[in-house]
Design a protein around this motif. Structure first.
Motif, mmCIF file in Angstrom:
data_model
loop_
_atom_site.group_PDB
_atom_site.id
_atom_site.type_symbol
_atom_site.label_atom_id
_atom_site.label_comp_id
_atom_site.label_asym_id
_atom_site.label_seq_id
_atom_site.Cartn_x
_atom_site.Cartn_y
_atom_site.Cartn_z
ATOM 1 N N VAL A 5 42.544 44.865 40.939
ATOM 2 C CA VAL A 5 43.758 45.435 41.116
ATOM 3 C C VAL A 5 44.893 44.838 40.271
ATOM 4 O O VAL A 5 45.075 43.729 40.200
ATOM 5 C CB VAL A 5 44.196 44.977 42.746
ATOM 6 C CG1 VAL A 5 45.701 45.593 42.986
ATOM 7 C CG2 VAL A 5 43.327 45.776 43.543
ATOM 8 N N GLU A 6 45.570 45.604 39.772
ATOM 9 C CA GLU A 6 46.779 45.431 38.713
ATOM 10 C C GLU A 6 48.014 45.346 39.455
ATOM 11 O O GLU A 6 48.163 46.360 40.409
ATOM 12 C CB GLU A 6 46.807 46.252 37.519
ATOM 13 C CG GLU A 6 45.509 46.087 36.599
ATOM 14 C CD GLU A 6 44.886 47.610 37.041
ATOM 15 O OE1 GLU A 6 43.922 48.179 35.976
ATOM 16 O OE2 GLU A 6 45.001 48.033 38.088
ATOM 17 N N SER A 7 48.866 44.475 39.060
ATOM 18 C CA SER A 7 50.446 44.950 39.606
ATOM 19 C C SER A 7 51.188 44.269 38.652
ATOM 20 O O SER A 7 51.051 43.592 37.563
ATOM 21 C CB SER A 7 50.349 43.906 41.094
ATOM 22 O OG SER A 7 50.198 42.584 40.673
ATOM 23 N N GLY A 8 52.527 44.504 38.977
ATOM 24 C CA GLY A 8 53.655 44.022 38.254
ATOM 25 C C GLY A 8 54.345 44.855 37.142
ATOM 26 O O GLY A 8 55.164 44.549 36.476
ATOM 27 N N GLY A 9 53.894 46.082 37.017
ATOM 28 C CA GLY A 9 54.366 47.146 35.981
ATOM 29 C C GLY A 9 55.710 47.506 36.551
ATOM 30 O O GLY A 9 56.223 46.882 37.859
ATOM 31 N N GLY A 106 40.624 48.611 37.013
ATOM 32 C CA GLY A 106 41.407 48.807 37.877
ATOM 33 C C GLY A 106 42.193 50.294 37.851
ATOM 34 O O GLY A 106 41.696 50.921 36.733
ATOM 35 N N GLN A 107 43.024 50.450 38.669
ATOM 36 C CA GLN A 107 43.788 51.661 38.727
ATOM 37 C C GLN A 107 44.933 51.912 37.644
ATOM 38 O O GLN A 107 45.339 52.912 37.512
ATOM 39 C CB GLN A 107 44.452 52.003 39.959
ATOM 40 C CG GLN A 107 43.285 52.321 41.278
ATOM 41 C CD GLN A 107 42.146 53.421 40.941
ATOM 42 O OE1 GLN A 107 42.627 54.515 40.488
ATOM 43 N NE2 GLN A 107 40.755 53.142 40.721
ATOM 44 N N GLY A 108 45.115 50.807 37.149
ATOM 45 C CA GLY A 108 46.437 50.605 36.203
ATOM 46 C C GLY A 108 48.030 50.329 36.816
ATOM 47 O O GLY A 108 48.052 50.873 37.975
#
Length: 115
Positions: A5-9, A106-108
């Motif tokens: 899981v990515e986050s922070g964009g 991840g989903q991006g």
């Protein structure tokens, strides 16, 4: 099974900073490599930075000196600190986790840099 899981964009002005996080969960005890990739509209996905299990790091020439990849093993999280952002950094950023020979994505997370 491994979840990534990515986050922070987000949206930031040129010259600004963002920190992306890539959190992995599941059977992650043998992570070999974690990489950040990005894909801009109409372009191929490209490697931005990657870090191996022994700490070896590679960066794309376009981000050297501006981006820093790091990891927190206790949290099973890899970070991408992005400074001095440029409009050309606008893209969807993806995290890739390699465990043995299996690759997980991840989903991006979208990063948009306005001029």
């Amino acid at each position: 099974q491994v979840q990534v899981v990515e986050s922070g964009g987000g949206l930031v002005q040129a010259g600004g900073s963002l920190r992306l996080s890539c959190a992995a969960s599941g059977s992650i005890s043998s992570i070999n490599l974690v990489g950040w990739y990005r894909q801009a509209p109409g372009k191929q996905r490209e490697l931005v930075a990657r870090i191996s299990s022994v700490g070896s790091i590679n960066y794309a020439d376009s981000v050297k000196g501006r981006f820093t990849i790091s990891r927190d093993n206790a949290k099973s999280t890899v970070y991408l600190q992005m400074n001095s952002l440029k409009p050309e950094d606008t893209a969807v950023y993806y995290c890739q986790v390699v465990i043995m020979r299996a690759v997980y994505w991840g989903q991006g997370t979208q990063v948009t840099v306005s001029s």
